[in-house]
Design an enzyme around this catalytic site. Structure first.
Site: not given
Ligand code: DGL
Length: 265
Positions: A10-11, A73, A152, A184, A186
């Site tokens: 993932d990023s 992702c 994050e 997403c 996240h």
């Protein structure tokens, strides 16, 4: 039977939502996770750039002789999956299709909301797949770019997060969305804040569980499942300083991240 690890990228931190589910359904599998934290976010970059990063990430994971790649992702899955599947010999699994399958399972036929990064929403990847399955479905899509930095930062449920959630999701609530795809990786970390705003009647669809089930099915069909009942190693690699990834990641996974290393790729 195959004891090689599964590779997941993932990023950043978001792919841990998929790791958590893979650990539940495949406790015997070793995992190598790659979080491209130095180049995050992917969600506001071009298709060409995200595809180039994704290819580099896969090449990094292949050094560990992984038997399957999970593109954990949504942005990379939306814009790069066909290129990755063409280029590499190992099976490559994305998160879009599993998310759509899950949404169709829980949807009651009313409007479906899709939220994600700018790149994911403008790719129309979710919309196309949903429409192919149910042509008459009403879909309301919305990019929510500020959700990623909130996650994050570990701001999962505070007042500022709640304020931003209500700003982004107000239109979807007004439109009567009853099924909301968290498009997403996240966003499942913000489930509690999103739930508070959207209300209990709204089903939040998180592709992580469905993706883990797909991984299990593909490994089984290709006779690639490990014969172990308990995994031996979960290794995490990131491209920027690991401290925050480790802190928020451990909080989210509910377990210690034992091996984490910063790498240049
Ligand atoms: N992992 C990305 C996704 O699921 C979100 C973070 C980013 O923009 O890099 O779309």
């Amino acid at each position: 039977m195959d004891r090689r690890p599964i590779g997941v990228f993932d990023s950043g931190l978001g792919g841990l939502t998929v790791i958590r589910e893979i650990k539940k359904v495949l406790p015997g599998e070793d995992i190598v996770y790659f979080g491209d934290t130095a180049r995050l976010p992917y969600g506001n970059k071009s298709k060409e750039t995200v595809t180039r990063f994704s290819k580099e990430n896969v090449r990094f994971l292949l050094k560990f002789k992984v038997k399957l790649i999970v593109v954990a992702c949504n942005t990379a899955s939306s814009v790069s999956l066909p290129a990755l599947a063409r280029l590499f010999d190992v099976p490559v699994i994305g998160v879009i299709r599993p998310g759509v399958e899950r949404a169709l399972e829980v949807s009651d036929g009313s409007a479906v909301g899709v939220i994600g990064t700018r790149a994911t929403i403008s790719s129309d990847a979710y919309k196309r797949l949903l429409k192919r399955r149910i042509p008459e479905v009403k879909i309301i899509s919305k990019p929510c770019p500020l959700f990623v930095p909130l996650v994050e930062e570990g701001w999962l449920d505070n007042n500022i997060t709640l304020r931003i959630v209500s700003e982004y999701l107000g239109d979807l609530k007004k439109a009567g969305v009853k099924t909301l795809i968290l498009g997403c990786t996240h966003y499942p970390l913000l489930k509690s804040a999103i739930n508070k705003f959207m209300g209990k009647g709204v089903r939040l669809v998180d592709s992580a569980h469905e993706t883990a089930r797909t991984v299990k099915r593909v490994l089984k069909e290709s006779s690639l499942l490990s014969d172990r009942t308990k995994s031996r190693s979960h290794r995490y690699f990131v491209t920027d300083e690991p401290a925050n990834f480790k802190k928020v990641g451990e909080m989210f996974l509910g377990t210690r991240i034992g091996f984490i290393k910063k790498v240049n790729i």
